[in-house]
Design an enzyme around this catalytic site. Sequence first.
Site, PDB file in Angstrom:
ATOM      1  N   TYR A  88     128.075  59.417  67.377  1.00  0.00           N
ATOM      2  CA  TYR A  88     128.381  58.781  68.661  1.00  0.00           C
ATOM      3  C   TYR A  88     128.959  59.793  69.655  1.00  0.00           C
ATOM      4  CZ  TYR A  88     130.284  55.129  71.786  1.00  0.00           C
ATOM      5  OH  TYR A  88     130.586  54.323  72.864  1.00  0.00           O
ATOM      6  N   SER A 128     131.485  58.134  77.190  1.00  0.00           N
ATOM      7  CA  SER A 128     132.680  57.641  76.505  1.00  0.00           C
ATOM      8  C   SER A 128     133.689  58.766  76.387  1.00  0.00           C
ATOM      9  CB  SER A 128     132.304  57.148  75.098  1.00  0.00           C
ATOM     10  OG  SER A 128     133.458  56.894  74.314  1.00  0.00           O
ATOM     11  N   LYS A 145     127.247  60.879  73.206  1.00  0.00           N
ATOM     12  CA  LYS A 145     127.929  60.665  74.482  1.00  0.00           C
ATOM     13  C   LYS A 145     128.162  61.984  75.223  1.00  0.00           C
ATOM     14  CE  LYS A 145     128.319  56.177  74.496  1.00  0.00           C
ATOM     15  NZ  LYS A 145     127.465  55.395  75.409  1.00  0.00           N
ATOM     16  N   ASN A 155     123.090  52.044  79.820  1.00  0.00           N
ATOM     17  CA  ASN A 155     124.280  51.525  79.147  1.00  0.00           C
ATOM     18  C   ASN A 155     124.058  51.226  77.673  1.00  0.00           C
ATOM     19  OD1 ASN A 155     126.921  49.813  78.963  1.00  0.00           O
ATOM     20  ND2 ASN A 155     125.291  48.371  78.415  1.00  0.00           N
ATOM     21  N   GLY A 162     120.849  47.402  77.775  1.00  0.00           N
ATOM     22  CA  GLY A 162     121.944  46.840  76.988  1.00  0.00           C
ATOM     23  C   GLY A 162     122.796  45.914  77.826  1.00  0.00           C
ATOM     24  N   ILE A 221     137.913  49.817  75.496  1.00  0.00           N
ATOM     25  CA  ILE A 221     137.507  48.623  76.225  1.00  0.00           C
ATOM     26  C   ILE A 221     137.310  47.492  75.216  1.00  0.00           C
ATOM     27  CG2 ILE A 221     135.838  47.607  77.830  1.00  0.00           C
ATOM     28  CD1 ILE A 221     137.226  50.038  78.995  1.00  0.00           C
TER      29      ILE A 221
END
Length: 250
Positions: free
Chosen positions: A151, A139, A155, A87, A12, A184
Amino acid sequence: MTNIKRVAIVTGGAKGIGKAVVERLAQEGYQVAVLDTDDAALRLMGEDARGGEPLLRVTDISEPDDVKGAVAEIVGRFGRIDILVNNAGVIRDNLLYKMSDGDWDTVMDVHLKGAFLMTREVQTFMVQQKYGRIINVSSTSALGNRGQANYSTAKAGLQGLTKTLAIELGPYGITANAVAPGFIETDMTRQTAERMGVPFDELVSMSINQIPARRSGQPEDIANAVAFFADERSSYVNGQILYISGGPVS
């Protein structure tokens, strides 16, 4: 430090955090291979390469044959693999009752299955070398986040994978660590703003108000931490999760 030209793979790596990691590692003198599914972004990266000439390859890391082909090409060109940065990521945010099987599977395939396949493939070469650095991008969402059941789970899974790899591969001179970014500014957080129905600038302002450092994070902040874990001198740092969020997390 050794005079060996270290070789790093960044999945990524064509955009956002991944691209910043690629640029930072290139500046540090690493030879970098960039894997991504976005062919157009890879071509742009090739035109604007900073520091060295990265190997750019369209790769779906959730497909075992694609992973094997990518790693074989990298080893064939550079002769070794020293650093793997897992990533690559996607989001398919939704509240649990609205989340489809596809939303769940896609996120798990890219984040968890992809990291597993990549790590399993490269560890063979790292074990032979008695040297390696595996860096997973987790994350703060691993601690739970509304609308991100898939997600957050993925993570959190990466953190468990990181600690297990540290135990299993540590005796071979291979370290495994993870960075866990907070807010971010990337295309992914822009997608989050779109999902929430708010302008991105407003989401940034809202986030800054909750961050003790009183600023939002940039991809370069994560790249700096990855460079630390990738360094040869970080050999006694193993199995750690570094939260990069401008303040403490809980």
